[in-house]
Design an enzyme around this catalytic site. Structure first.
Site, short mmCIF file in Angstrom:
data_model
loop_
_atom_site.label_atom_id
_atom_site.label_comp_id
_atom_site.label_asym_id
_atom_site.label_seq_id
_atom_site.Cartn_x
_atom_site.Cartn_y
_atom_site.Cartn_z
CB ALA A 8 -1.10 0.25 1.25
CD GLU A 42 0.06 -5.57 5.66
OE1 GLU A 42 -0.50 -5.59 4.71
OE2 GLU A 42 0.97 -6.40 6.08
N GLY A 54 -0.14 -5.09 0.61
CA GLY A 54 -1.01 -5.06 -0.28
C GLY A 54 -1.00 -5.85 -1.51
CD GLU A 68 -3.96 -7.77 2.42
OE1 GLU A 68 -4.83 -8.24 3.02
OE2 GLU A 68 -3.38 -6.77 2.23
#
Length: 247
Positions: free
Chosen positions: A67, A135, A112, A115
């Protein structure tokens, strides 16, 4: 901070396969809301809808470094709720695609980005790829399906290790854990992912879509429900096959 590049996601056609490529090299393909929105638009596009298989790729330096953390301070609870209804829904949009999906992973595959790769059906990694979920150390947690998909893939104990400790691990470890299908030499990951996607694109699309749905149901349902989904899907596919033969 506003993006300085207009096109952050590019589509490349390879016959029945479409490659969806993240193109934000200066930021190691960090997933800003602008990138996610363009990715969501790409997934919903007619080009992807007409494809028989889809490859998600980045660059040799990074599939995606995760992210865009510069946006995190701006994310109030109201904005976060709106985010998951908007651009943040892209991870589930990828997971719901009826076609087979392959992630071509080189370089960093973190947060991310990891993910996003987990939302794909299959993953090919280059030898130099680096995986991780950092995270928790930032005071947050993976929230785009990472925990859910990891628990289903490797179990709760291994997920605790990967998420709480946040250690980075290489492609060989990802392969050992069953998170990637193949590990290939640097520079070969895109070609190998495309070859696999072309192989999958030759499968009957309806059978692929129903099989993907049955696998998802098996991961989330009781044995009785999962068996029922399998049997109903088989009945539907068998009827469709016979109608095709009669036509």
């Amino acid at each position: 901070m506003a993006e300085t590049r207009d096109q952050l996601v590019r589509l490349h056609d390879h016959g029945d396969v479409v490659v969806v490529q993240l193109d934000r090299p200066a930021k190691l393909n960090a997933l800003s809301t602008a990138v996610e929105q363009q990715l969501l638009d790409a997934v919903a596009s007619a080009r992807v809808a007409s494809a028989r298989a889809v490859v998600f790729a980045g660059s040799e330096r990074a599939f995606s470094a995760g992210a865009d953390t510069s946006e995190l301070p701006q994310m109030t609870p109201d904005r976060i709720a709106a985010y998951y209804r908007g651009s943040g829904s892209v991870y589930e949009a990828v997971a719901r695609l009826p076609q087979p999906t392959v992630a071509a992973i080189a370089g960093y595959c973190l947060g991310g980005g990891f993910e996003l790769a987990l939302a794909c059906d299959l993953r090919i990694a280059a030898e130099g790829a680096t995986f991780g979920l950092p995270e928790v150390a930032l005071g947050i947690l993976p929230s785009s399906g990472g925990i859910t998909r990891l628990v289903r893939a490797v179990g709760a104990a291994t997920t605790r290790d990967l998420v709480l400790c946040g250690d980075r691990f290489d492609a060989a470890e990802a392969h050992r854990l069953g998170l990637v299908r193949d590990v290939v030499a640097p520079g070969e990951v895109d070609a190998r992912a495309l070859d696999l996607a072309k192989q999958l694109s030759a499968l009957p699309p309806l059978a692929v879509a129903w099989t993907k749905a049955a696998i998802d149901a098996a991961a989330e349902s009781s044995t009785a429900t999962s068996l029922l989904v399998e049997q109903l899907a088989y009945a539907a596919l068998n009827q469709a096959a016979h109608k095709k033969d009669e036509a």
